[in-house]
Scaffold this active site. Structure first.
Site, PDB file in Angstrom:
ATOM      1  N   ASN A 119      16.610   6.069   8.966  1.00  0.00           N
ATOM      2  CA  ASN A 119      17.091   6.157  10.351  1.00  0.00           C
ATOM      3  C   ASN A 119      18.070   5.046  10.713  1.00  0.00           C
ATOM      4  OD1 ASN A 119      15.237   8.416  11.022  1.00  0.00           O
ATOM      5  ND2 ASN A 119      13.683   6.864  10.669  1.00  0.00           N
ATOM      6  N   TYR A 123       1.542   6.876   8.358  1.00  0.00           N
ATOM      7  CA  TYR A 123       1.250   8.310   8.409  1.00  0.00           C
ATOM      8  C   TYR A 123      -0.246   8.547   8.565  1.00  0.00           C
ATOM      9  CZ  TYR A 123       6.052   9.495   6.990  1.00  0.00           C
ATOM     10  OH  TYR A 123       7.411   9.654   6.934  1.00  0.00           O
ATOM     11  N   ASP A 129       6.623  11.264  -0.714  1.00  0.00           N
ATOM     12  CA  ASP A 129       7.102  10.383   0.357  1.00  0.00           C
ATOM     13  C   ASP A 129       5.978  10.014   1.322  1.00  0.00           C
ATOM     14  OD1 ASP A 129       9.479   9.240   1.858  1.00  0.00           O
ATOM     15  OD2 ASP A 129       8.614  10.550   3.402  1.00  0.00           O
TER      16      ASP A 129
END
Lengths: 304, 304, 304
Positions: free
Chosen positions: B163, B57, B52
């Site tokens: 989310n 990131y 993932d």
């Protein structure tokens, strides 16, 4: 009479007012078979033919005591309707395997619980079986399989839920080949959240009739000294006096009946006199302004 | 084994446990290509084939570092699955045009972000592309167009979100010719809101498998001294001891696997030993009562 | 121009900016027929052809004053659009039968209220009739019957709601043979809940254009000293200076127009100069980063 004494729930019908048996064992002098038989007689006499149970009531004891009373009563099974529930698992001497309070909506538990309820109530079928609480571990496919099984077997005539939010209802409904006929929720002049949280709008949209538990909000409506209770008593008394009806509990029940979602109050009293008084609500059609006056007494403010 | 090691996500499948790469650059000694190649090897050895990512990131750096490791690894692309995300726009030296943190779900940004991710990861396709956060400015038609484009071009095999609340999911889904295959949300023994806020019921109803970020609720589960953390550790240890399994993180992961909505935990550790320990969760099927005991330790109270 | 000056609402169209008449009687010097006729002229000159009313505005007086102005104006009825609302029942000398503030969504009241509005406004039809507030006693079948009646009779061209939550909208929509064309809700740089509460996602999913009341959040945006107001003014001024546009109200309106759900701001000013200034918003297309900078000034924090 302003309201019909019967209400459709899918293909069956209930009395518009239902007698809730949950306190049957709280008063041991009234829970012997003879007393229960008299209670059933008396309720039927005033048009209340539907009786609300759950496996857990009275520490797993009410169904059996009521079943003994039904046998003593000896009337025809098809003149009454029996509602019961499953899925709450209490810590109890009657269920030693339960080590923590939890829920069980598995098909295996549904089947087993129905068998026990049939035996306790001395009957061949339950009119309406409800899942008592939404279970965070509900596997909707498996739960639906259990509910289908008991319906197909003729052991349950119709299925509903209790205390479900709309999205929980929708999940289970999405897996069933028949409609859920009710959601038994809390609602009263003291607790009005269902007016705005979507529960009653969901019911009206899908055209199922919600059953209502704690339809008076508990005894504190009559005796409590909280500001809400004092306001509510004043408002209810004011309207009672306008209507030549001196009992405010009938007004509080009539407030529920006035709602367009076809609510079915589950009355918690086991005294025929009290039930008779509350049943006069069927003759009371509140005006809009009376209804909103009670709402204002509940919330403490005008609508927006 | 209690749980399958693979799980379907639309027409593709992921490993039931996914490795989350977001901390790859937090430990610079482990983020060189050789270390990443070893990590990929080790993960695959224990059945974890899905990785993932997100564009952001490591300050927009993890994908590239991981891509270098993938090249060093040299295995066959179709033995692993790559998940990545887009739409968060960080203030970063790597993105000097961003002057405020914001979201971008425009089709133009989706296409551009996918191109960058493909290049960073040295691959021809992304297995699952997720919208990272719900964007209040999402123009669902335009966003859907961007997602369709990258799927039709063969650059993305499946699309999901992260989310998102149910109504946000429904809006985007209403514009897509294919289903959204997942919603990656936060859920753990420490954070149980998805049990009641509709997220997991929505997933179960529509039959998509949610991915779960922060599946342990962060390291404080092991060391925190808050009342919830202390209660949870005690409950997890109690169950671990019943199950001859001494690691409470495996129990915490097993608690997620037990949920009927088919959850896919994204494990944040980059240490093969830790991953191996957590992967033992696949062999642990908690009983209902064990599951509710952990829930009670989380909330501090019995269910209703 | 960045935004079209007309917007479709079902089969009819409104001007993208609507003039709200609710304060017409607050300034008695401007509410005589001549002043109103000048206002209508002036509004049309700047492209504002749609006028928002409610039966209750100005203590049940605005519609009639506006209607007198319309007669004086003398233009062609089909060059303007009239929106009005019903269902709020105020305590008022004009409605002596109202003893408590309440709602009435009955078909009888809808029909009666439409008749009064037609007479007050000196017109044969209302372009859009809105239910003003969700009514906890709404019997959706009866309400829908009332709305159908006035549409079939040609007295109302299209129907919508105001201040409805999605589930309230869905209930009424489920009973109507035509779509609800709008939901008039509060939304502004000061009040951003609709971004997350599902209202705007619902509108975008069903493709109806929400009307927006209090689109500036009230006059305190310009003068208030609360932390939010001070932050917002600074952010709006910053962007205004970037755009060679010195009026922050136009930026605040442009912030609404930038939303993909096709919002229709209802402007509360009755001064042509102010309206003209706000209408410059139609030429301002905020960038994503400008839009999020204003959102941050509203909430006080970055997005997640």
């Amino acid at each position: 009479m302003s309201y019909e004494t019967r209400i459709s729930l899918g293909s069956l019908s209930l009395s518009r007012l239902v007698l809730g048996a949950w306190r049957l064992l709280s008063d041991l002098e009234r829970s012997d078979a003879d007393s229960v038989a008299r209670l059933v007689h008396g309720a039927i006499d005033i048009g209340i033919t539907s009786f609300d149970h759950a496996d857990i009531y009275g520490n797993y004891g009410v169904e059996e005591a009521f079943g003994a009373g039904l046998q003593r009563w000896g009337g025809s099974r098809d003149t009454i309707e029996l509602i019961t529930k499953c899925d709450i698992m209490l810590i109890s001497g009657a269920r030693p395997e339960n080590r923590i309070k939890h829920y069980d909506t598995s098909s295996a538990h549904i089947r087993a619980s129905v068998e026990r309820s049939l035996k306790n109530l001395h009957t061949d079928y339950i009119d309406v079986l409800l899942l008592h609480r939404p279970d965070p571990l509900m596997d909707a496919d498996d739960t639906a399989r259990g509910l289908e099984d008991v319906v197909k077997a003729g052991k349950v005539r119709a299925v509903g839920v209790s205390n479900f939010l709309p999205h929980q209802f929708d999940l289970l409904a999405s897996r069933l080949p028949f409609p859920l006929v009710t959601n038994q929720i809390e609602f009263s002049v003291k607790y009005v959240s269902p007016l705005t949280d979507g529960s009653l709008d969901h019911a009206q949209r899908l055209r199922y009739a919600p059953m209502i538990w704690s339809p008076l909000g508990g005894g504190s409506l009559f005796t409590g000294e909280g500001v809400q209770e004092v306001r509510l008593r004043a408002a209810l008394r004011d309207i009672a006096s306008q209507l030549d009806n001196t009992d405010i509990s009938a007004i509080a029940i009539a407030w529920l009946l006035r709602h367009p979602a076809s609510l079915i109050p589950v009355l918690g009293s086991l005294k025929i006199d009290r039930l008779k008084t509350m049943a006069t609500a069927l003759d009371i059609e509140l005006s809009r302004q009376q209804w909103f006056a009670i709402l204002k007494a509940s919330t403490g403010e005008d609508v927006d």
